[in-house]
Scaffold this motif. Structure first.
Motif, short mmCIF file in Angstrom:
data_model
loop_
_atom_site.label_atom_id
_atom_site.label_comp_id
_atom_site.label_asym_id
_atom_site.label_seq_id
_atom_site.Cartn_x
_atom_site.Cartn_y
_atom_site.Cartn_z
N TYR A 1 -2.58 -4.45 -6.96
CA TYR A 1 -2.24 -4.93 -5.62
C TYR A 1 -2.29 -6.45 -5.56
O TYR A 1 -1.43 -7.10 -4.95
CB TYR A 1 -3.21 -4.30 -4.61
CG TYR A 1 -3.10 -4.81 -3.21
CD1 TYR A 1 -2.03 -4.45 -2.40
CD2 TYR A 1 -4.07 -5.65 -2.67
CE1 TYR A 1 -1.94 -4.90 -1.09
CE2 TYR A 1 -3.99 -6.11 -1.36
CZ TYR A 1 -2.92 -5.73 -0.58
OH TYR A 1 -2.82 -6.18 0.70
N LEU B 1 -0.01 0.55 -4.36
CA LEU B 1 -0.69 -0.55 -5.03
C LEU B 1 -2.12 -0.66 -4.51
O LEU B 1 -2.37 -0.56 -3.30
CB LEU B 1 0.05 -1.87 -4.78
CG LEU B 1 1.48 -1.95 -5.30
CD1 LEU B 1 2.09 -3.29 -4.93
CD2 LEU B 1 1.54 -1.73 -6.80
N SER B 2 -3.04 -0.87 -5.42
CA SER B 2 -4.45 -1.04 -5.05
C SER B 2 -5.15 -1.79 -6.18
O SER B 2 -4.67 -1.85 -7.30
CB SER B 2 -5.13 0.31 -4.81
OG SER B 2 -5.10 1.10 -5.99
N ARG C 1 0.83 -1.21 0.00
CA ARG C 1 0.00 0.00 0.00
C ARG C 1 0.86 1.25 0.00
O ARG C 1 0.49 2.27 -0.60
CB ARG C 1 -0.92 -0.02 1.22
CG ARG C 1 -1.94 -1.17 1.21
CD ARG C 1 -2.96 -0.99 2.31
NE ARG C 1 -3.85 -2.15 2.40
CZ ARG C 1 -3.72 -3.13 3.27
NH1 ARG C 1 -2.72 -3.09 4.16
NH2 ARG C 1 -4.56 -4.14 3.29
#
Length: 298
Positions: A204, A199-200, A195
């Motif tokens: 992610y 990243l998502s 995170r």
């Protein structure tokens, strides 16, 4: 007082103990590390030879047990099964039948893998997704895939689509459970690091969760492959010919009806050989270039 000397500040210090020099005798190899391996030890370190020895032992026990029983109609010998397998390959198009089964299996397997990745990605991203996955796996994972065969025949008819539907059900739920277990076992420190890098969503999952959870995912892929084979052969025993072509299940079923038991065993051996090749070539290659290369397993 004797035996004491004065330090620069006037303190008395004890004399230095004399040094003792001892000559070290010549030594040979120390322990098993330095000892050269014998021929049998070098042979024993070859994984392929050890596994071949296991297969040879099974074949020998099979041959001895079948010869002792002396009832080819119930239990043919290993040599008779090999002869029947060779004849089926050259005269009865056994390889083409195997490809028919493999093509259907691969189609259902790939669809199930894609669905499992999407479902588990949704589960680890949102709370409602986790509830959906938990509920669906509790409902459908205990349900045998072959039990859906009558419904599949009613919905899609007698063909490859029905087989694919049953295969997707057989692979999807165990793979989703293993993948989700791998995702949830990823440490919170690694999650926070992902995170922090921004990243998502799908990035992610793909760049952080999947590599970290890949040992569990690989186990799910192996379990799903085994379930797919079991379901496919059982379904083909019921379906018979799919789309005008018979698979391995049909080959086994047809020869059982004609009491060619050696050919029945030849069909079973074909399934086993394909499983060995996939396990020791395909999955071993994936494991070597992923989890072993990354140092996750020894």
């Amino acid at each position: 007082m004797t035996g004491l000397s004065l330090a620069p500040q006037g303190r008395r210090v004890p004399p230095v103990r004399p040094e003792y020099e001892r000559t070290v005798a010549t030594t040979g190899p120390i322990g098993d590390v330095a000892r050269p391996l014998s021929l049998w030890e070098r042979i024993g370190n070859i994984t392929a030879l050890r596994r071949f020895a296991v297969l040879a032992t099974v074949a020998l026990l099979w041959q001895v047990a079948a010869t002792w029983q002396n009832n080819p109609l119930m239990f043919p010998t290993f040599t008779a099964t090999v002869a029947a397998l060779w004849e089926a390959i050259w005269r009865e198009n056994l390889l083409s039948m195997a490809w028919v089964s493999l093509s259907v299996l691969l189609k259902g397997y790939v669809i199930a893998v894609v669905l499992a990745v999407l479902l588990t990605s949704f589960a680890v991203s949102t709370r409602i997704g986790n509830d959906v996955l938990s509920t669906l796996t509790s409902m459908f994972n205990p349900l045998p895939a072959i039990a859906l065969l009558p419904i599949a025949m009613l919905w899609f008819g007698l063909g490859a689509v029905s087989l694919t539907f049953v295969l997707v059900h057989a692979v999807l739920w165990p793979l989703a459970l293993n993948t989700h277990a791998g995702f949830t076992s990823v440490s919170e420190t690694l999650r926070m690091a992902g995170r922090n890098y921004g990243l998502s969503g799908i990035r992610y999952v793909v760049t952080m969760l999947i590599p970290a959870a890949f040992p569990a995912i690989l186990t799910g892929l192996k379990v799903g492959w085994a379930f797919a084979w079991r379901t496919l052969i059982a379904a083909e025993l019921v379906f018979g010919v799919s789309s005008g072509k018979g698979g391995l299940g049909w080959f086994i079923f047809q020869n059982r009806n004609e009491l060619y038991i050696d050919k029945v065993f030849a069909g079973l051996v074909t399934v086993i050989l394909i499983g060995l090749v996939v396990e020791n070539v395909v999955f071993r290659w994936i494991e070597t270039h992923t989890v072993r290369k990354w140092g996750m397993v020894r």
